[in-house]
Scaffold this motif. Sequence first.
Motif, PDB file in Angstrom:
ATOM      1  N   UNK A  75      62.229 -14.251   0.605  1.00 38.74           N
ATOM      2  CA  UNK A  75      63.420 -14.610   1.382  1.00 38.74           C
ATOM      3  C   UNK A  75      62.987 -14.777   2.828  1.00 38.74           C
ATOM      4  N   UNK A  94      72.979 -13.310  15.879  1.00 34.72           N
ATOM      5  CA  UNK A  94      73.841 -12.593  14.944  1.00 34.72           C
ATOM      6  C   UNK A  94      73.886 -13.254  13.581  1.00 34.72           C
ATOM      7  N   UNK A 132      69.690 -18.403   5.652  1.00 35.16           N
ATOM      8  CA  UNK A 132      68.897 -17.726   4.625  1.00 35.16           C
ATOM      9  C   UNK A 132      68.375 -18.713   3.587  1.00 35.16           C
ATOM     10  N   UNK A 169      74.235 -11.688   9.874  1.00 40.48           N
ATOM     11  CA  UNK A 169      73.246 -10.654   9.632  1.00 40.48           C
ATOM     12  C   UNK A 169      73.807  -9.292  10.003  1.00 40.48           C
ATOM     13  N   UNK A 170      73.248  -8.257   9.390  1.00 39.75           N
ATOM     14  CA  UNK A 170      73.802  -6.913   9.594  1.00 39.75           C
ATOM     15  C   UNK A 170      73.438  -6.353  10.951  1.00 39.75           C
ATOM     16  N   UNK A 171      72.411  -6.920  11.575  1.00 43.84           N
ATOM     17  CA  UNK A 171      72.047  -6.457  12.910  1.00 43.84           C
ATOM     18  C   UNK A 171      71.422  -7.637  13.634  1.00 43.84           C
ATOM     19  N   UNK A 172      71.250  -7.487  14.915  1.00 41.91           N
ATOM     20  CA  UNK A 172      70.711  -8.598  15.702  1.00 41.91           C
ATOM     21  C   UNK A 172      69.217  -8.739  15.472  1.00 41.91           C
ATOM     22  N   UNK A 173      68.809  -9.967  15.231  1.00 43.31           N
ATOM     23  CA  UNK A 173      67.394 -10.273  15.123  1.00 43.31           C
ATOM     24  C   UNK A 173      67.091 -11.326  16.173  1.00 43.31           C
ATOM     25  N   UNK A 196      62.652 -14.058  10.276  1.00 40.01           N
ATOM     26  CA  UNK A 196      62.418 -12.878   9.434  1.00 40.01           C
ATOM     27  C   UNK A 196      62.035 -13.347   8.062  1.00 40.01           C
ATOM     28  N   UNK A 197      61.172 -12.585   7.385  1.00 41.81           N
ATOM     29  CA  UNK A 197      60.836 -12.927   6.004  1.00 41.81           C
ATOM     30  C   UNK A 197      60.550 -11.644   5.263  1.00 41.81           C
ATOM     31  N   UNK A 198      60.676 -11.738   3.950  1.00 34.62           N
ATOM     32  CA  UNK A 198      60.425 -10.574   3.101  1.00 34.62           C
ATOM     33  C   UNK A 198      59.930 -11.069   1.756  1.00 34.62           C
ATOM     34  N   UNK A 231      65.936  -4.313   5.302  1.00 35.74           N
ATOM     35  CA  UNK A 231      64.842  -5.020   5.953  1.00 35.74           C
ATOM     36  C   UNK A 231      65.123  -6.494   6.131  1.00 35.74           C
ATOM     37  N   UNK A 232      65.927  -7.059   5.239  1.00 35.58           N
ATOM     38  CA  UNK A 232      66.196  -8.487   5.320  1.00 35.58           C
ATOM     39  C   UNK A 232      67.578  -8.734   5.920  1.00 35.58           C
ATOM     40  N   UNK A 233      68.094  -7.735   6.618  1.00 36.12           N
ATOM     41  CA  UNK A 233      69.332  -7.850   7.392  1.00 36.12           C
ATOM     42  C   UNK A 233      70.552  -8.134   6.531  1.00 36.12           C
ATOM     43  N   UNK A 234      70.527  -7.717   5.273  1.00 34.66           N
ATOM     44  CA  UNK A 234      71.736  -7.819   4.477  1.00 34.66           C
ATOM     45  C   UNK A 234      72.583  -6.563   4.615  1.00 34.66           C
ATOM     46  N   UNK A 235      71.922  -5.470   5.010  1.00 35.82           N
ATOM     47  CA  UNK A 235      72.644  -4.233   5.250  1.00 35.82           C
ATOM     48  C   UNK A 235      72.177  -3.693   6.600  1.00 35.82           C
ATOM     49  N   UNK A 236      73.029  -2.958   7.281  1.00 36.94           N
ATOM     50  CA  UNK A 236      72.605  -2.473   8.598  1.00 36.94           C
ATOM     51  C   UNK A 236      71.724  -1.237   8.499  1.00 36.94           C
ATOM     52  N   UNK A 237      70.904  -1.074   9.517  1.00 37.32           N
ATOM     53  CA  UNK A 237      70.100   0.128   9.638  1.00 37.32           C
ATOM     54  C   UNK A 237      70.893   1.238  10.309  1.00 37.32           C
ATOM     55  N   UNK A 295      64.522 -16.111   6.814  1.00 35.61           N
ATOM     56  CA  UNK A 295      65.704 -16.433   7.607  1.00 35.61           C
ATOM     57  C   UNK A 295      65.263 -17.318   8.765  1.00 35.61           C
ATOM     58  N   UNK A 311      74.513 -17.112   7.250  1.00 35.14           N
ATOM     59  CA  UNK A 311      75.132 -15.833   6.912  1.00 35.14           C
ATOM     60  C   UNK A 311      75.085 -14.949   8.134  1.00 35.14           C
ATOM     61  N   UNK A 371      68.361  -5.923  -4.954  1.00 34.47           N
ATOM     62  CA  UNK A 371      68.509  -5.671  -3.517  1.00 34.47           C
ATOM     63  C   UNK A 371      69.293  -6.780  -2.847  1.00 34.47           C
ATOM     64  N   UNK A 412      76.268  -0.722  14.745  1.00 32.89           N
ATOM     65  CA  UNK A 412      76.183  -1.760  15.759  1.00 32.89           C
ATOM     66  C   UNK A 412      76.960  -1.319  16.981  1.00 32.89           C
ATOM     67  N   UNK A 423      66.084 -18.591  -0.120  1.00 30.80           N
ATOM     68  CA  UNK A 423      65.516 -17.686  -1.120  1.00 30.80           C
ATOM     69  C   UNK A 423      64.652 -18.503  -2.076  1.00 30.80           C
ATOM     70  N   UNK A 451      70.886 -20.185   0.920  1.00 30.73           N
ATOM     71  CA  UNK A 451      72.145 -19.464   1.036  1.00 30.73           C
ATOM     72  C   UNK A 451      72.931 -19.896   2.259  1.00 30.73           C
TER      73      UNK A 451
END
Lengths: 110, 138
Positions: free
Chosen positions: B9, B58, B62, B50-54, B90-92, A100-106, B11, B48, A59, A109, B64, B45
């Motif tokens: 992981x 932006x 990261x 991010x794919x969306x705003x948290x 954020x964490x996972x 979920x970990x913001x590596x890919x978008x939901x 952030x 980086x 992932x 944008x 790991x 890491x």
Amino acid sequence: MAEETQRPQQSSGPGAGGPRPGGGPGGRSGPGGKRGKRSYVRRKKVCRFCVDKVDLIDYKKADVLGQFIQERGKILPRRMTGTCARHQRWLSVAIKRAQNIALLPFGAEI
Amino acid sequence: MEERLYDLIFICRPDTPEADVDKIISTLEHAAGEKQTKIEKTEKWGRKRMAYRVHKLREGYYVYMSLRTTHGELVKELERRLKVADPVIKYLTVRLDEELKRQAKLKAHRERRAARRPRKAGATGTAPGGSEQAVASS
């Protein structure tokens, strides 16, 4: 004549209902008929992961996973990518983790 | 209990000083050490996109980590610490040992199948099937 035989009802069969995604793949009828304007049969796609003999879809690899999602973040269906069922299941799990970990978008944008 | 492998992981905010990130990492290591957990690796890491705003941000920093433990409840403790830490946004946590077991099983299966087939001289990997089905004496 051939176009009358297998016309799907309002069912959720593959490729039924709504605008059809072009000619060949998934369509029961072959070339011809009012169904598809293009009269070719698309060549068989192979599962990329089966060819590379991948046993684990990571992932964390967003660049690989990103090829299997739309710009809006939706996962592409198997018939578009040619993935086999097993790898599609693993792929979707990996994509959701990456989302979920913001590596890919939901989603797209704004 | 069998040993479990976890991927963690998290952030941090992008403007967090390096010292604070190290402090969070050492807190996690300390909590892990109390439960006899081996931290396999820690990777930063770095910044980086991010794919969306948290939290209206932006970019994120990261980090790991990979852990091996026999204590499953450690994960809850680590996540609690991450939740409390201010720079972490954020964490996972992912449990990976079952997947790795399956991967190893498939690999072993594939290698056994490849070894069973008669190999042509000079060729490695899978031998051609079909008419080459000789009776192999194992």
